[in-house]
Scaffold this motif. Structure first.
Motif, PDB file in Angstrom:
ATOM      1  N   VAL A 155       0.840  -1.208   0.000  1.00  0.00           N
ATOM      2  CA  VAL A 155       0.000   0.000   0.000  1.00  0.00           C
ATOM      3  C   VAL A 155       0.870   1.251   0.000  1.00  0.00           C
ATOM      4  O   VAL A 155       0.587   2.231  -0.710  1.00  0.00           O
ATOM      5  CB  VAL A 155      -0.939  -0.016   1.227  1.00  0.00           C
ATOM      6  CG1 VAL A 155      -1.666   1.317   1.364  1.00  0.00           C
ATOM      7  CG2 VAL A 155      -1.942  -1.150   1.114  1.00  0.00           C
ATOM      8  N   ALA A 156       1.959   1.241   0.780  1.00  0.00           N
ATOM      9  CA  ALA A 156       2.884   2.379   0.779  1.00  0.00           C
ATOM     10  C   ALA A 156       3.528   2.560  -0.593  1.00  0.00           C
ATOM     11  O   ALA A 156       3.747   3.694  -1.034  1.00  0.00           O
ATOM     12  CB  ALA A 156       3.954   2.172   1.850  1.00  0.00           C
ATOM     13  N   PHE A 158       2.105   1.828  -3.472  1.00  0.00           N
ATOM     14  CA  PHE A 158       1.095   2.453  -4.329  1.00  0.00           C
ATOM     15  C   PHE A 158       1.013   3.953  -4.060  1.00  0.00           C
ATOM     16  O   PHE A 158       0.787   4.748  -4.987  1.00  0.00           O
ATOM     17  CB  PHE A 158      -0.269   1.797  -4.106  1.00  0.00           C
ATOM     18  CG  PHE A 158      -0.418   0.468  -4.785  1.00  0.00           C
ATOM     19  CD1 PHE A 158      -0.271   0.356  -6.165  1.00  0.00           C
ATOM     20  CD2 PHE A 158      -0.685  -0.674  -4.062  1.00  0.00           C
ATOM     21  CE1 PHE A 158      -0.408  -0.877  -6.795  1.00  0.00           C
ATOM     22  CE2 PHE A 158      -0.813  -1.896  -4.684  1.00  0.00           C
ATOM     23  CZ  PHE A 158      -0.671  -2.010  -6.051  1.00  0.00           C
ATOM     24  N   ASN A 159       1.172   4.328  -2.788  1.00  0.00           N
ATOM     25  CA  ASN A 159       1.198   5.764  -2.478  1.00  0.00           C
ATOM     26  C   ASN A 159       2.389   6.441  -3.146  1.00  0.00           C
ATOM     27  O   ASN A 159       2.289   7.594  -3.601  1.00  0.00           O
ATOM     28  CB  ASN A 159       1.266   5.969  -0.964  1.00  0.00           C
ATOM     29  CG  ASN A 159      -0.015   5.578  -0.267  1.00  0.00           C
ATOM     30  OD1 ASN A 159      -1.091   5.602  -0.866  1.00  0.00           O
ATOM     31  ND2 ASN A 159       0.087   5.212   1.002  1.00  0.00           N
ATOM     32  N   LEU A 160       3.525   5.741  -3.198  1.00  0.00           N
ATOM     33  CA  LEU A 160       4.695   6.287  -3.891  1.00  0.00           C
ATOM     34  C   LEU A 160       4.419   6.448  -5.379  1.00  0.00           C
ATOM     35  O   LEU A 160       4.815   7.446  -5.996  1.00  0.00           O
ATOM     36  CB  LEU A 160       5.899   5.382  -3.660  1.00  0.00           C
ATOM     37  CG  LEU A 160       7.212   5.793  -4.325  1.00  0.00           C
ATOM     38  CD1 LEU A 160       7.644   7.183  -3.866  1.00  0.00           C
ATOM     39  CD2 LEU A 160       8.311   4.778  -4.028  1.00  0.00           C
ATOM     40  N   SER A 162       1.465   6.967  -6.783  1.00  0.00           N
ATOM     41  CA  SER A 162       0.560   8.104  -6.984  1.00  0.00           C
ATOM     42  C   SER A 162       1.288   9.436  -6.791  1.00  0.00           C
ATOM     43  O   SER A 162       1.030  10.413  -7.510  1.00  0.00           O
ATOM     44  CB  SER A 162      -0.620   8.005  -6.007  1.00  0.00           C
ATOM     45  OG  SER A 162      -0.169   8.033  -4.667  1.00  0.00           O
ATOM     46  N   THR A 163       2.229   9.478  -5.820  1.00  0.00           N
ATOM     47  CA  THR A 163       2.988  10.712  -5.597  1.00  0.00           C
ATOM     48  C   THR A 163       3.833  11.073  -6.816  1.00  0.00           C
ATOM     49  O   THR A 163       3.863  12.240  -7.262  1.00  0.00           O
ATOM     50  CB  THR A 163       3.889  10.560  -4.364  1.00  0.00           C
ATOM     51  OG1 THR A 163       3.066  10.292  -3.217  1.00  0.00           O
ATOM     52  CG2 THR A 163       4.694  11.827  -4.123  1.00  0.00           C
ATOM     53  N   SER A 264       9.696  -0.302  -3.533  1.00  0.00           N
ATOM     54  CA  SER A 264       9.800   1.113  -3.897  1.00  0.00           C
ATOM     55  C   SER A 264      10.470   1.276  -5.255  1.00  0.00           C
ATOM     56  O   SER A 264      10.117   2.192  -6.025  1.00  0.00           O
ATOM     57  CB  SER A 264      10.571   1.871  -2.828  1.00  0.00           C
ATOM     58  OG  SER A 264      11.924   1.419  -2.749  1.00  0.00           O
ATOM     59  N   ALA A 267       7.921   0.511  -7.786  1.00  0.00           N
ATOM     60  CA  ALA A 267       6.889   1.552  -7.846  1.00  0.00           C
ATOM     61  C   ALA A 267       7.316   2.746  -8.685  1.00  0.00           C
ATOM     62  O   ALA A 267       6.465   3.543  -9.114  1.00  0.00           O
ATOM     63  CB  ALA A 267       6.531   2.007  -6.428  1.00  0.00           C
ATOM     64  N   THR A 268       8.607   2.926  -8.915  1.00  0.00           N
ATOM     65  CA  THR A 268       9.082   4.092  -9.680  1.00  0.00           C
ATOM     66  C   THR A 268       9.143   3.833 -11.184  1.00  0.00           C
ATOM     67  O   THR A 268       9.358   4.777 -11.955  1.00  0.00           O
ATOM     68  CB  THR A 268      10.490   4.487  -9.197  1.00  0.00           C
ATOM     69  OG1 THR A 268      11.382   3.380  -9.379  1.00  0.00           O
ATOM     70  CG2 THR A 268      10.462   4.886  -7.736  1.00  0.00           C
TER      71      THR A 268
END
Length: 287
Positions: A155-156, A158-160, A162-163, A264, A267-268
């Motif tokens: 979940v963290a 996914f927040n990365l 979206s950021t 992470s 996620a990028t």
């Protein structure tokens, strides 16, 4: 052995012939007895008399109260001197022997070695066999906690995502200017990759540091919160333990930290590729 803390008395007060007893804290509370009180012990084996079978009873002096932190043990624990116990059960010799080892993890191996040395009439067991179901439940909970931690980190991540996507959307004009000045799509992608990696690395390190601080001071933090909000996180009659244990394992910490950093990195990928695909003409059309 469970870590024992004497609430009252001492184990040295158990002297042969005095018929003293050390009770578990929960058992003493249920019986309503304190140090110096007397309790009646009924031996399962009775005496055969003309009037029938009469149970043997003995009054015992409470010389100690011990708290092991485990509800199941403290609610049924009664310790006597072995000579007094032998006299009550009318045994000439001890019926069992407990061996304490330096490394508790080697207890199953040592038990197997002892079983091959002693006669077959003797039964050899260790703590892993006596509490098999309890430790199996702990292992299952540990696996489930790892899955829950993975989902929280996901979940963290996914927040990365979206950021970084919002950053790319907000910086489209700047990306377009960089492209018109000669920056390649790969350079733009690497810029956002570095930004995402920096956020992921900082978040992973800070999470590990704060997690270690909480884990190493859990014995202070939990009682403070319980006293502040007047709640009890681990009721003894439900969870069988009264304190929240904390055993920091380096391999577990390393696994969670590396997993957070890898997620992470993943996620990028999408936001950086989206930044590299920004077309200067379309981005500057309304500027």
């Amino acid at each position: 052995d469970l870590p024992k803390q004497f609430v009252a008395g001492d184990i040295a007060d158990l002297r042969p012939g005095s018929f003293g007893v050390v009770l578990g804290a929960q058992l003493a509370n249920m019986l309503g007895v304190r140090l110096g009180d007397r309790v009646n012990l009924i031996v399962p084996e009775g005496d055969l008399t003309p009037a029938g079978v009469v149970a043997r009873m003995r009054a015992l002096n409470v010389v100690g109260v011990v708290d092991s932190g485990h509800y199941e043990y403290d609610s049924s624990l009664a310790i006597l001197h072995w000579q007094d116990a032998a006299a009550l059960l009318r045994l000439r010799d001890p019926s069992g022997l407990r061996v304490k080892v330096d490394d508790m993890q080697r207890a199953p191996q040592i038990a197997n070695q002892l079983a091959s040395l002693v006669p077959q009439a003797l039964w050899v067991t260790d703590w892993s066999r006596s509490n098999r179901n309890w430790f199996a439940a702990v292992q299952t909970e540990k696996k489930m906690m790892f899955i829950i931690l993975t989902l929280i980190i996901a979940v963290a991540a996914f927040n990365l995502v979206s950021t970084l996507v919002m950053t790319v959307t907000d910086k489209q004009a700047d990306i377009a200017i960089l492209r018109t000045m000669g920056a390649s799509a790969g350079l733009v992608q690497r810029i956002f990759l570095v930004q995402g990696l920096a956020i992921g690395l900082l978040g992973s390190l800070s999470g590990v540091v704060f997690g270690l601080l909480i884990a190493l001071n859990i014995d202070v933090i939990v009682p403070f919160i319980e006293a502040l909000f007047r709640v009890q996180f681990l009721p003894r009659d439900i969870y069988f333990i009264s304190q929240l244990p904390s055993d920091v394992r380096f391999d577990d910490v390393l696994t969670v930290g590396v997993m957070a950093f890898v997620l992470s990195i993943l996620a990028t990928i999408y936001p950086s590729r989206r930044a590299a695909q920004v077309k200067p003409a379309e981005a500057l059309r309304y500027e």
